[in-house]
Design an enzyme around this catalytic site. Sequence first.
Site, PDB file in Angstrom:
ATOM      1  N   THR A  10       7.318  -4.336  -9.482  1.00 54.16           N
ATOM      2  CA  THR A  10       6.634  -5.520 -10.008  1.00 54.16           C
ATOM      3  C   THR A  10       6.027  -6.393  -8.917  1.00 54.16           C
ATOM      4  O   THR A  10       5.345  -7.371  -9.208  1.00 54.16           O
ATOM      5  CB  THR A  10       7.596  -6.381 -10.848  1.00 54.16           C
ATOM      6  OG1 THR A  10       8.699  -6.782 -10.033  1.00 54.16           O
ATOM      7  CG2 THR A  10       8.095  -5.604 -12.055  1.00 54.16           C
ATOM      8  N   LEU A  85      10.594  -0.556  -1.948  1.00 56.06           N
ATOM      9  CA  LEU A  85       9.800  -1.743  -1.629  1.00 56.06           C
ATOM     10  C   LEU A  85      10.537  -3.012  -2.033  1.00 56.06           C
ATOM     11  O   LEU A  85       9.997  -4.110  -1.908  1.00 56.06           O
ATOM     12  CB  LEU A  85       8.451  -1.685  -2.361  1.00 56.06           C
ATOM     13  CG  LEU A  85       7.678  -0.364  -2.289  1.00 56.06           C
ATOM     14  CD1 LEU A  85       6.351  -0.489  -3.015  1.00 56.06           C
ATOM     15  CD2 LEU A  85       7.459   0.061  -0.848  1.00 56.06           C
ATOM     16  N   SER A 130       9.059  -3.622   8.408  1.00 52.77           N
ATOM     17  CA  SER A 130       8.184  -4.786   8.555  1.00 52.77           C
ATOM     18  C   SER A 130       7.887  -5.107  10.010  1.00 52.77           C
ATOM     19  O   SER A 130       8.736  -4.914  10.890  1.00 52.77           O
ATOM     20  CB  SER A 130       8.852  -6.003   7.903  1.00 52.77           C
ATOM     21  OG  SER A 130       8.205  -7.202   8.227  1.00 52.77           O
ATOM     22  N   GLU A 132       7.912  -7.946  11.086  1.00 52.83           N
ATOM     23  CA  GLU A 132       8.821  -9.028  11.448  1.00 52.83           C
ATOM     24  C   GLU A 132       9.994  -8.520  12.287  1.00 52.83           C
ATOM     25  O   GLU A 132      10.687  -9.303  12.926  1.00 52.83           O
ATOM     26  CB  GLU A 132       9.347  -9.731  10.194  1.00 52.83           C
ATOM     27  CG  GLU A 132       8.327 -10.614   9.500  1.00 52.83           C
ATOM     28  CD  GLU A 132       8.041 -11.909  10.250  1.00 52.83           C
ATOM     29  OE1 GLU A 132       8.923 -12.361  11.010  1.00 52.83           O
ATOM     30  OE2 GLU A 132       6.935 -12.458  10.081  1.00 52.83           O
ATOM     31  N   TYR A 153      15.559 -12.262   7.640  1.00 54.49           N
ATOM     32  CA  TYR A 153      14.759 -11.205   7.013  1.00 54.49           C
ATOM     33  C   TYR A 153      14.449 -10.099   8.016  1.00 54.49           C
ATOM     34  O   TYR A 153      14.641  -8.910   7.741  1.00 54.49           O
ATOM     35  CB  TYR A 153      13.462 -11.790   6.463  1.00 54.49           C
ATOM     36  CG  TYR A 153      12.470 -10.750   6.000  1.00 54.49           C
ATOM     37  CD1 TYR A 153      12.616 -10.111   4.776  1.00 54.49           C
ATOM     38  CD2 TYR A 153      11.373 -10.398   6.801  1.00 54.49           C
ATOM     39  CE1 TYR A 153      11.701  -9.153   4.348  1.00 54.49           C
ATOM     40  CE2 TYR A 153      10.465  -9.441   6.384  1.00 54.49           C
ATOM     41  CZ  TYR A 153      10.635  -8.823   5.161  1.00 54.49           C
ATOM     42  OH  TYR A 153       9.730  -7.866   4.749  1.00 54.49           O
ATOM     43  N   LYS A 157      15.737  -6.177   8.011  1.00 58.31           N
ATOM     44  CA  LYS A 157      14.809  -5.045   8.044  1.00 58.31           C
ATOM     45  C   LYS A 157      15.121  -4.105   9.211  1.00 58.31           C
ATOM     46  O   LYS A 157      14.942  -2.883   9.097  1.00 58.31           O
ATOM     47  CB  LYS A 157      13.363  -5.554   8.135  1.00 58.31           C
ATOM     48  CG  LYS A 157      12.804  -6.085   6.828  1.00 58.31           C
ATOM     49  CD  LYS A 157      12.626  -4.973   5.802  1.00 58.31           C
ATOM     50  CE  LYS A 157      11.865  -5.446   4.566  1.00 58.31           C
ATOM     51  NZ  LYS A 157      11.729  -4.383   3.551  1.00 58.31           N
TER      52      LYS A 157
END
Length: 337
Positions: A10, A85, A130, A132, A153, A157
């Site tokens: 979504t 994802l 990512s 990041e 975050y 990751k």
Amino acid sequence: MKKALIIGITGQDGSYLAELLLDKGYEVHGLIRRASTFNTSRINHLYQDRHDGSPRLLLHYGDLSDGSRLVSLIAELQPDEIYNLGAQSHVRVSFDEPEYTGDITGVGTTRVLEAVRLVSPQSRFYQASSSEMFGATPPPQNEETPFYPRSPYGAAKVYSYWMTKNYREAYGLFAVNGILFNHESPRRGETFVTRKITRAAAKIKAGLQSKLYLGNLDAVRDWGYTPEYVEGMWRMLQHDKPMDYVLATGHAATIRDFLDYTFEHIGLSWQDYVDFDSRYLRPTEVDALIGDASLAERELGWKAQTLTPDLAKIMVEADVEALSHEGSHWIDKPKFL
């Protein structure tokens, strides 16, 4: 017919990936969290039957915090491809909810990998890594660049990245990391800075908003167009050998630049409308992320086509158009069938 499971269907990336896979003739399954309101607006236009009358898209309730559900669902589906994802994906929010971010964005990946190992080891697995993860490491960043995350975050990751590599090497799974630099679209969430800018610009142009409040305008990012990046995800799982890849444009732009591109396109000067708000600053900033996607171009034939100036135009035009459609939160000219 290939079968794919998209965890996080979504979201922005999930919706574009679902479109791509359906266009390629896949049977697509999506994992969604139960909510009291409908949260499928990005994929509603994909609900149509195949010519044989069977559904093209099937959704299943589940959560990255629920390992037993992941095992039972993957055992039932036996998908050819799994795309993870799903995440708590907002960097600033990860400072407020570090434990939750670690559980969903980090340990959630391990739950999926363990389910694959136990009940569907032939499935090819894609992990959404990512840029990041690079954090404070100076650009340009590629597959060999050391990680130095600057947020919960980013740290989560990095954990997911190494667990994916570990399951590949320990158990022989076809598991890959796609290290994607920033990628945006008209379907980007409204709390992310690019969409926040284009949506505010459209509302200011329409006389519906007077000010836009932002934090650090000097952050340098490598912004690409999401539909191109999900093509790169798919190509990684079609390769003969599981490898990790950076996807990026290689072009740098600051948030000031993105403001310039956006407001100039609609004939306004952003300096008249943008004010600073310290609440949007991160406790630790990531100054510059600029990717080197040479390996993906060489091995996968993938190269970003849309750079930041055109991306800003695509997004602000979509938000201007959305304002003329009452009740629209995003618009990408979907065809409801």
